[in-house]
Structures are given as structure tokens and as C-alpha cells.
Design an enzyme around this catalytic site. Structure first.
Site, PDB file in Angstrom:
ATOM      1  N   CYS A 154      58.623  35.923  67.286  1.00 43.79           N
ATOM      2  CA  CYS A 154      57.827  35.310  68.350  1.00 43.79           C
ATOM      3  C   CYS A 154      58.565  35.396  69.685  1.00 43.79           C
ATOM      4  O   CYS A 154      59.449  34.578  69.966  1.00 43.79           O
ATOM      5  CB  CYS A 154      57.533  33.852  67.989  1.00 43.79           C
ATOM      6  SG  CYS A 154      56.618  33.006  69.271  1.00 43.79           S
TER       7      CYS A 154
ATOM      8  N   CYS B 101      58.182  32.347  71.921  1.00 43.64           N
ATOM      9  CA  CYS B 101      58.950  31.162  71.498  1.00 43.64           C
ATOM     10  C   CYS B 101      60.433  31.353  71.823  1.00 43.64           C
ATOM     11  O   CYS B 101      61.094  30.441  72.287  1.00 43.64           O
ATOM     12  CB  CYS B 101      58.865  30.927  69.994  1.00 43.64           C
ATOM     13  SG  CYS B 101      57.246  31.117  69.286  1.00 43.64           S
ATOM     14  N   ASP B 102      60.970  32.541  71.534  1.00 40.58           N
ATOM     15  CA  ASP B 102      62.421  32.723  71.537  1.00 40.58           C
ATOM     16  C   ASP B 102      62.945  33.600  72.670  1.00 40.58           C
ATOM     17  O   ASP B 102      64.161  33.719  72.842  1.00 40.58           O
ATOM     18  CB  ASP B 102      62.862  33.353  70.197  1.00 40.58           C
ATOM     19  CG  ASP B 102      62.489  32.470  69.016  1.00 40.58           C
ATOM     20  OD1 ASP B 102      62.420  31.238  69.209  1.00 40.58           O
ATOM     21  OD2 ASP B 102      62.263  32.998  67.919  1.00 40.58           O
TER      22      ASP B 102
END
Ligand code: NAP
Length: 309
Positions: free
Chosen positions: A133, A136-137
């Protein structure tokens, strides 16, 4: 029949939320059961630019809007892990880790999960440099070098997103042409050469490191040339697999585990429907997931009228 729901929807992505909105408006006694991380895969989409009428919205924002819409209509949502479903009788049973619910119909809207590359080091370094992701990261890799694996919409979107913050992005694709839509490809090819390097016909063989990812070994599948690339992050964007473990032995699924439905969304079991990415279909998008949710409710409503009046 007071404790019996008209409809239980398992999953709270776009398919589940659209179904919930339609069911609530049809005045069906409805329960949505979602797992700990609600909203489905759309939550991880950085930018959604193809949902009509809502341009320039992030996946998280769109997902939140869908949920707020359902909640405003009074939809009951429970966060519980569904352990089993019993579909043999006219009244279906949904067993969670804490409760047991009965319902006249069930909509399976459990979505899909990221596919794994399956190479050495992938599992070991997940969360320590390997991610599924970028939204997200990605921020953890600011000014670092990363690779994105894949050639579809997700991989190309991730590469564009990461190029904004990373020192360098390698896009590794196993073929010599991308699968992603043309507009994403155009945006990708606009990125300056120092920031983005596309390695065509390239497959990852191993992800290597100590505590964190330090390098990968790749091979060109046409020339067999092998090399190592030093980097800190590997983002995998190679498609999805259905979250159909719960029902794959109870309703008909295809060889890849996607639930087979008729045009109305009904599975091989009467009163059980599937909507969104979990089902066999030609186009997996937010708009088609939402449409599946609506179609399933329409069919389920008729099924209830015909079988429970
Ligand atoms: P996808 O379209 O299935 O593409 C997967 C890519 O990964 C393909 O390029 C494929 O290569 C490659 N791949 C598959 N298995 C691999 C393996 N084992 N090793 C190396 N490469 C592998 O999947 P996606 O990009 O994750 O997208 C999933 C769905 O979400 C699609 O329907 C997509 O359209 C949709 N989506 C839409 C949007 C949007 O519209 N904004 C954004 C994101 C996702 P080949 O090309 O060689 O098969």
C-alpha cells in the site's frame, strides 16, 4: 421473526455500503458486518478520478462519504470477524467471533486482497520495507529509493505517487507493455528520468536485507541478465485475489476463487448474493462494486417478497 434480519451484508467497501444504502431505503431490516479495518481496498487508493460527479477525491475520503451516507440513513454496522456462514436452510446464519445472527438473505461483499509475488524475502520483509500500500506507507520512504512491482493501474498509480516523494522509483514489469489505462501511462511517462526508471521484462527473484530491505535481485526474462538494485522499499502492486475463503465451499466459485453469480448477483444458493471484487466479473472498479451492491439488493428484495410473505 423479530430477531431475524432481512439482509446481512458482509463487508463495508463500496459494494457493501451501496447495498446497505439501497437496503435501508427499501426499509429492509439490515445489518452490515465489517472486519477491523473497514472500507475495503478503496481506502488505500490515493486518488479516485473516475467516480462520476466526484473528481479529485482520495479513496479514503470517498469511502468515508459512503459510510456517512449509510449511517445517516440509519444502517446498523457491527465490527466483528465473521467465522462461518450456514446457508443450508431458508433462514441463513452468520456466526462471528462474538455473536450469531439470522437473516433471510446474505450479500457477500468481502472484496479482494493483494496478490503476493511469492519470492524469497517477501514475507520476511513485509512491514520492514515490503509494502502492498503506497498510500499507507509511502511517506516512510521519503527521499529513499524504492521499487514498484506490476504494470496495472495500481502499480502505475503507486509509481506516480511515490515519485513525488522518493529519491528514485524503479517500476519493474514482467512484460514490455503496461496494462494500466492510458491516462495513467501518460502521467507516468511525464516523470523525469532521474526520478523514474522503468525496467521492462523484469522479474524480481529475491528481496534481500538484514533488519530492513537493502536490495533486490532482478532478472530480465528475455536476456536472462541478472542484477542487483540497492533500495529501501519494495511496493507490490500485482493485482488481487478474492476474499472468498468463508464461502468458497458453500457457493459456486471459479478456478481463481471468485464467486460466480447470475446477472442479478445471486450465487448458486438461493437468497445469497455476491457483490463487488469478490465476484467473477469483467471490470473491478468502485463504480461496478457499488452497482453490484444495488443490483443485489434489488434481487434480494424480490426474493424476500416471493419467499417470506
Ligand atoms: P491488474 O490490473 O490485474 O494488474 C496486475 C499487474 O501485475 C499486471 O501488469 C500483471 O502483469 C502484473 N502481475 C500479475 N501477477 C504478477 C506476478 N506474479 N509477478 C509480476 N507481475 C505480476 O491489477 P491492479 O493494477 O492491482 O488493479 C486491480 C483492479 O483495480 C483493476 O481492475 C484496476 O483497473 C482497478 N483499479 C482501478 C483504479 C482506477 O481506476 N483509478 C485504480 C487502481 C486499481 P501482466 O500485465 O503481464 O499480466
Amino acid at each position: 421473526m423479530n430477531n431475524i434480519y432481512d439482509m446481512i451484508i458482509i463487508g463495508s467497501g463500496p459494494a457493501g455500503m451501496a447495498a446497505a444504502i439501497y437496503a435501508q431505503r427499501a426499509m429492509l431490516k439490515t445489518l452490515v458486518i465489517e472486519k477491523d479495518i473497514p472500507g475495503g481496498q478503496v481506502v488505500n487508493t490515493y486518488e479516485v478520478d473516475n467516480y462520476p460527479g466526484i473528481p479529485d477525491i482520495t479513496g479514503f475520503e470517498l469511502s468515508t462519504k459512503m459510510r456517512e451516507h449509510a449511517e445517516k440513513l440509519g444502517v446498523e454496522i457491527q465490527s466483528e470477524f465473521v467465522e462461518d456462514v450456514v446457508l443450508d436452510n431458508k433462514i441463513k446464519v452468520v456466526k462471528t467471533s462474538t455473536n450469531e445472527y439470522q437473516s433471510k438473505t446474505i450479500i457477500i461483499a468481502t472484496g479482494a486482497k493483494w496478490r503476493k509475488v511469492g519470492v524469497k524475502g517477501e514475507q520476511e520483509f513485509t512491514g520492514r520495507g515490503v509494502s502492498y500500500c503506497a498510500t499507507c506507507d509511502g511517506a516512510f520512504f521519503r527521499n529513499r529509493t524504492v521499487a514498484v512491482i506490476g504494470g496495472g493501474d495500481v502499480a502505475v498509480e503507486d509509481a506516480i505517487f511515490l515519485a513525488r516523494m522518493c529519491k528514485k522509483v524503479y517500476l519493474l514489469h514482467r512484460r514490455d507493455e503496461l496494462r494500466a489505462v492510458k491516462i495513467l501511462q501518460e502521467n507516468l511517462f511525464k516523470i523525469e528520468k532521474e526520478k523514474l526508471e522503468i525496467l521492462w521484462d523484469t522479474e524480481v527473484q529475491e528481496i534481500i536485507g538484514n533488519d530492513q530491505v537493502e536490495k533486490i535481485t532482478v532478472v530480465n526474462n528475455k536476456t536472462n541478465e541478472q542484477k542487483q538494485i540497492e533500495l529501501e522499499g519494495v511496493f507490490v502492486g500485482i493485482g488481487t485475489e478474492p476474499n472468498s475463503e468463508l464461502i468458497k465451499d458453500k457457493v459456486k466459485c471459479d478456478d481463481n476463487g471468485y464467486v460466480i453469480t447470475d446477472e442479478a448477483g445471486e450465487t448458486s444458493v438461493k437468497g445469497v448474493y455476491a457483490a463487488g471484487d469478490v465476484k467473477q466479473k469483467s471490470l473491478r472498479q468502485i463504480i461496478t462494486a457499488a452497482a453490484d451492491g444495488a443490483t443485489s439488493v434489488y434481487a434480494a428484495e424480490r426474493y424476500i417478497l416471493e419467499n417470506f410473505s
